[in-house]
Enzyme design. Structure first.
Site, PDB file in Angstrom:
ATOM      1  N   ASP A  72      -3.462   8.924  -3.818  1.00  0.00           N
ATOM      2  CA  ASP A  72      -3.767   7.496  -3.883  1.00  0.00           C
ATOM      3  C   ASP A  72      -5.273   7.250  -3.879  1.00  0.00           C
ATOM      4  O   ASP A  72      -6.059   8.188  -3.729  1.00  0.00           O
ATOM      5  CB  ASP A  72      -3.081   6.743  -2.711  1.00  0.00           C
ATOM      6  N   ASP A 141       3.811   3.216   9.891  1.00  0.00           N
ATOM      7  CA  ASP A 141       4.846   2.299   9.389  1.00  0.00           C
ATOM      8  C   ASP A 141       5.818   2.992   8.438  1.00  0.00           C
ATOM      9  O   ASP A 141       6.631   2.333   7.798  1.00  0.00           O
ATOM     10  CB  ASP A 141       4.198   1.075   8.711  1.00  0.00           C
ATOM     11  N   HIS A 143       5.013   4.843   5.727  1.00  0.00           N
ATOM     12  CA  HIS A 143       4.629   5.004   4.317  1.00  0.00           C
ATOM     13  C   HIS A 143       4.344   6.464   3.977  1.00  0.00           C
ATOM     14  O   HIS A 143       3.989   7.259   4.845  1.00  0.00           O
ATOM     15  CB  HIS A 143       3.447   4.094   3.937  1.00  0.00           C
ATOM     16  N   GLU A 148       4.091   1.290   0.920  1.00  0.00           N
ATOM     17  CA  GLU A 148       4.380   0.595   2.172  1.00  0.00           C
ATOM     18  C   GLU A 148       5.872   0.234   2.245  1.00  0.00           C
ATOM     19  O   GLU A 148       6.574   0.276   1.228  1.00  0.00           O
ATOM     20  CB  GLU A 148       3.525  -0.675   2.260  1.00  0.00           C
TER      21      GLU A 148
HETATM   22  P1  PGA Z   1      -3.321   9.813   8.843  1.00  0.00           P
HETATM   23  O1  PGA Z   1      -2.632   8.947   7.683  1.00  0.00           O
HETATM   24  O2  PGA Z   1      -3.133  11.242   8.438  1.00  0.00           O
HETATM   25  O3  PGA Z   1      -4.768   9.389   8.804  1.00  0.00           O
HETATM   26  O4  PGA Z   1      -2.639   9.478  10.105  1.00  0.00           O
HETATM   27  C1  PGA Z   1      -1.390   9.299   7.210  1.00  0.00           C
HETATM   28  C2  PGA Z   1      -0.982   8.363   6.107  1.00  0.00           C
HETATM   29  O5  PGA Z   1      -1.404   7.204   6.116  1.00  0.00           O
HETATM   30  O6  PGA Z   1      -0.214   8.774   5.224  1.00  0.00           O
END
Ligand code: PGA
Length: 265
Positions: A72, A141, A143, A148
């Site tokens: 992304d 959350d 994702h 999302e």
């Molecule tokens: P993080 O993010 O590794 O910084 O916890 C994970 C994500 O948002 O997929």
């Protein structure tokens, strides 16, 4: 799906690095070049540091032929901003491993081409022959990528709007949640499911609920990471804190402890 509950984040990083190195060596031995799908965020950083340390110690494989595709990218940052995911992955992984920058790809957030950027990225992925191994983190959350909750399980690369929770989770990279871009380009869930092998990494207690929902909950767009249940080759590598809400934890531990040498991940 194989769930591997380990004790510490350092063990997660070592096992994930083993899996990535094994693929790079196997593809090189077959006269090919590995195509890796890469995640940014904090979780994979320990794995990336492990790969770099091994390479610098002369123990890692040769990465010069490897091609990489980010999951992304933020929309709206200046191209030279240090928090773009392309800059991040080059700094944190591909430059130190010696992967030439022209082999390091991400969705293109340039405003002029934005409407077609998702389709162009899908075409790039197809032209590369698809992703062999996709590294994934998971959001609190639920994702994956920046899909999302509510994202279509059939989605391809496209623009999404971040939830307030994700922007607040990512505030540490920007100084405040308000400074985190609202819009992103992300591989879709169907894009992610096309990769040959999904390697989902999670560490820390904040991820325990999302991990349990993804691994043991229903397959639902309300928890986009639950879509990994639809993929035939998934490894979920967890530290003790991230695994702590799993109801079948005893079973996953038993499977891992009894894993035969001939059975890889
Ligand atoms: P993080 O993010 O590794 O910084 O916890 C994970 C994500 O948002 O997929």
């Amino acid at each position: 799906m194989e769930v591997v509950p380990l004790a510490t984040a350092a063990e997660v990083a070592r096992l994930a690095a083993d899996i990535i190195e094994e693929l790079v060596r196997r593809r090189a031995a077959a006269d090919g070049a590995a195509v890796l799908g890469l995640a940014t965020g904090s979780t994979p950083l320990a794995t990336y540091a492990e790969l770099i340390a091994r390479r610098q110690a002369g123990a890692g494989p040769d990465y010069r032929g490897v091609r990489t595709f980010n999951l992304d990218e933020y929309v709206g940052l200046p191209p030279d901003h240090e928090q773009t995911y392309l800059a991040t992955i080059r700094r944190e992984l591909t430059d130190p491993l010696g992967i030439p920058p022209e082999q390091v790809h991400g969705p293109d957030p340039a405003l002029a081409g934005l409407p077609g950027a998702g389709e162009r990225y899908e075409a790039e992925l197809r032209a590369a022959g698809g992703i062999a191994l996709q590294v994934l983190g998971i959001g609190t959350d639920g994702h994956i990528g920046f899909n999302e909750p509510g994202s279509s399980l059939a989605s391809l690369t496209r623009i999404k709007t971040l939830t307030a929770r994700t922007r607040s989770d990512n505030a540490r990279f920007f100084g405040s949640a308000d400074a985190v871009p609202r819009h992103v380009l992300t591989q879709g869930i169907a894009t992610i499911l096309r990769a040959g092998h999904l390697l989902l990494l999670a560490t820390g207690e904040a991820k325990a609920g999302a991990v349990a929902a993804a691994v043991e909950g229903p397959v639902t767009a309300s928890c986009p990471a639950s879509a990994i249940q639809l993929h035939p080759h998934v490894s979920v590598i967890l530290d003790a804190a991230a695994a702590s809400a799993l109801t079948r934890l005893d079973y996953y531990q038993e499977v891992w402890a009894a894993k035969p040498d001939w059975q890889g991940l």
